[in-house]
Design a protein around this motif. Structure first.
Motif, PDB file in Angstrom:
ATOM      1  N   ASN A 214      16.324  46.619  12.136  1.00 20.42           N
ATOM      2  CA  ASN A 214      16.899  45.792  13.311  1.00 20.42           C
ATOM      3  C   ASN A 214      15.571  44.809  13.723  1.00 20.42           C
ATOM      4  O   ASN A 214      15.621  43.593  14.035  1.00 20.42           O
ATOM      5  CB  ASN A 214      17.429  46.532  14.137  1.00 20.42           C
ATOM      6  CG  ASN A 214      18.906  46.906  13.757  1.00 20.42           C
ATOM      7  OD1 ASN A 214      19.283  46.514  12.892  1.00 20.42           O
ATOM      8  ND2 ASN A 214      19.307  48.141  14.625  1.00 20.42           N
TER       9      ASN A 214
ATOM     10  N   ARG B 127      17.802  51.970   9.783  1.00 20.12           N
ATOM     11  CA  ARG B 127      18.372  50.864  10.612  1.00 20.12           C
ATOM     12  C   ARG B 127      17.645  50.296  11.701  1.00 20.12           C
ATOM     13  O   ARG B 127      17.534  49.166  12.063  1.00 20.12           O
ATOM     14  CB  ARG B 127      19.800  51.117  10.975  1.00 20.12           C
ATOM     15  CG  ARG B 127      20.686  51.158   9.517  1.00 20.12           C
ATOM     16  CD  ARG B 127      22.173  51.170   9.879  1.00 20.12           C
ATOM     17  NE  ARG B 127      22.918  51.271   8.778  1.00 20.12           N
ATOM     18  CZ  ARG B 127      23.437  52.329   8.247  1.00 20.12           C
ATOM     19  NH1 ARG B 127      23.503  53.667   8.999  1.00 20.12           N
ATOM     20  NH2 ARG B 127      24.187  52.538   7.155  1.00 20.12           N
ATOM     21  N   TYR B 128      17.015  51.271  12.603  1.00 20.18           N
ATOM     22  CA  TYR B 128      16.158  50.953  13.723  1.00 20.18           C
ATOM     23  C   TYR B 128      14.953  49.990  13.324  1.00 20.18           C
ATOM     24  O   TYR B 128      14.770  49.270  13.932  1.00 20.18           O
ATOM     25  CB  TYR B 128      15.780  52.088  14.484  1.00 20.18           C
ATOM     26  CG  TYR B 128      16.676  52.584  15.591  1.00 20.18           C
ATOM     27  CD1 TYR B 128      17.168  51.885  16.667  1.00 20.18           C
ATOM     28  CD2 TYR B 128      17.523  53.870  15.238  1.00 20.18           C
ATOM     29  CE1 TYR B 128      17.915  52.490  17.623  1.00 20.18           C
ATOM     30  CE2 TYR B 128      18.264  54.148  16.181  1.00 20.18           C
ATOM     31  CZ  TYR B 128      18.505  53.598  17.448  1.00 20.18           C
ATOM     32  OH  TYR B 128      19.396  54.140  18.330  1.00 20.18           O
TER      33      TYR B 128
ATOM     34  N   GLU C 107      14.614  42.312  11.275  1.00 26.42           N
ATOM     35  CA  GLU C 107      15.499  41.163  11.323  1.00 26.42           C
ATOM     36  C   GLU C 107      15.386  40.357  12.540  1.00 26.42           C
ATOM     37  O   GLU C 107      15.456  38.976  12.600  1.00 26.42           O
ATOM     38  CB  GLU C 107      17.066  41.361  11.363  1.00 26.42           C
ATOM     39  CG  GLU C 107      17.387  42.282   9.971  1.00 26.42           C
ATOM     40  CD  GLU C 107      18.397  42.883   9.811  1.00 26.42           C
ATOM     41  OE1 GLU C 107      19.251  42.828  11.027  1.00 26.42           O
ATOM     42  OE2 GLU C 107      19.033  43.617   8.954  1.00 26.42           O
ATOM     43  N   GLU C 108      14.914  40.920  13.579  1.00 27.69           N
ATOM     44  CA  GLU C 108      14.712  40.092  14.845  1.00 27.69           C
ATOM     45  C   GLU C 108      13.710  38.992  14.662  1.00 27.69           C
ATOM     46  O   GLU C 108      13.459  38.071  15.372  1.00 27.69           O
ATOM     47  CB  GLU C 108      14.224  40.903  16.082  1.00 27.69           C
ATOM     48  CG  GLU C 108      15.456  41.763  16.720  1.00 27.69           C
ATOM     49  CD  GLU C 108      15.022  42.558  17.612  1.00 27.69           C
ATOM     50  OE1 GLU C 108      14.037  42.692  18.101  1.00 27.69           O
ATOM     51  OE2 GLU C 108      15.970  43.462  18.250  1.00 27.69           O
TER      52      GLU C 108
END
Length: 196
Positions: free
Chosen positions: A30, A26-27, A33-34
């Motif tokens: 994320n 997930r890190y 996705e940014e």
């Protein structure tokens, strides 16, 4: 932010759906996705996934699927074909990956090769959660898929691993988190610069 048509799929091969492996993935996601890239996390750990049986039907059929159709591998292959980037995350089991991760790699890789290079020039990254040692060997097992499937392997500022045993322990590994975030940035950087 409007998401681009670019897509990264990540596979969590840990039997712990929300354990350390998922946290590390997930890190990275994320940060991807940014950059406006759509992501998806697919949990395969603990599922009934059969290993490759070397039937060679994927070479005969050339239908982009494995002949073993009773588990989720063909669905995973469909996502991998669609994706611009592929992440495979696994906890470290005896200095290697989980059986589910190995089954996905063997079957998806064989299907990709049998069908003319389905993963060619996609970006791949392995992620490993580890209690203490052995994660570099686990990462090497994942990276074999990317090397033989004509892919580009993304790296970071250290090996793509995080240290922790109990669920949530990797949150205390500041370097591991930084490594995952940079991995996500590097994947996004590469994907957004590759022209179709």
């Amino acid at each position: 932010m409007t998401l681009s048509k670019k897509y990264v799929v990540a596979f969590n091969a840990s039997p712990r759906k929300d354990g350390n492996t998922a946290t590390l993935i997930r890190y990275a996601l994320n940060k991807i996705e940014e950059q406006g890239i759509r992501t998806e996390l697919v949990h395969i750990g603990g599922k009934q996934i059969h290993g490759c049986i070397a039937c060679m039907k994927c070479f005969e059929n050339q239908d982009r699927h494995c002949a073993l159709a009773k588990d989720l591998v063909n669905d995973c292959i469909d996502r991998m074909v669609e994706a611009d980037g592929i992440i495979i995350g696994s906890p470290t089991y005896f200095s290697d990956i989980t059986p589910e991760a190995k089954a996905l790699i063997d079957r998806a890789g064989f299907v990709a090769i049998a069908n003319g290079g389905l993963f060619s020039r996609k970006v791949g990254a392995g992620i490993a959660a580890v209690r203490r040692a052995g994660a570099v060997a686990a990462l090497d097992s994942i990276n074999h898929l990317f090397g033989i499937c004509d892919m580009f392997t993304a790296g970071s500022t250290y090996w793509n691993l995080g240290i922790g045993f109990e669920p949530g322990d990797v949150e205390k590994d500041a370097e591991g988190i930084k490594t995952m975030e940079r991995l996500g940035e590097n994947m996004a950087w590469f994907i957004t610069r590759v022209q179709d």
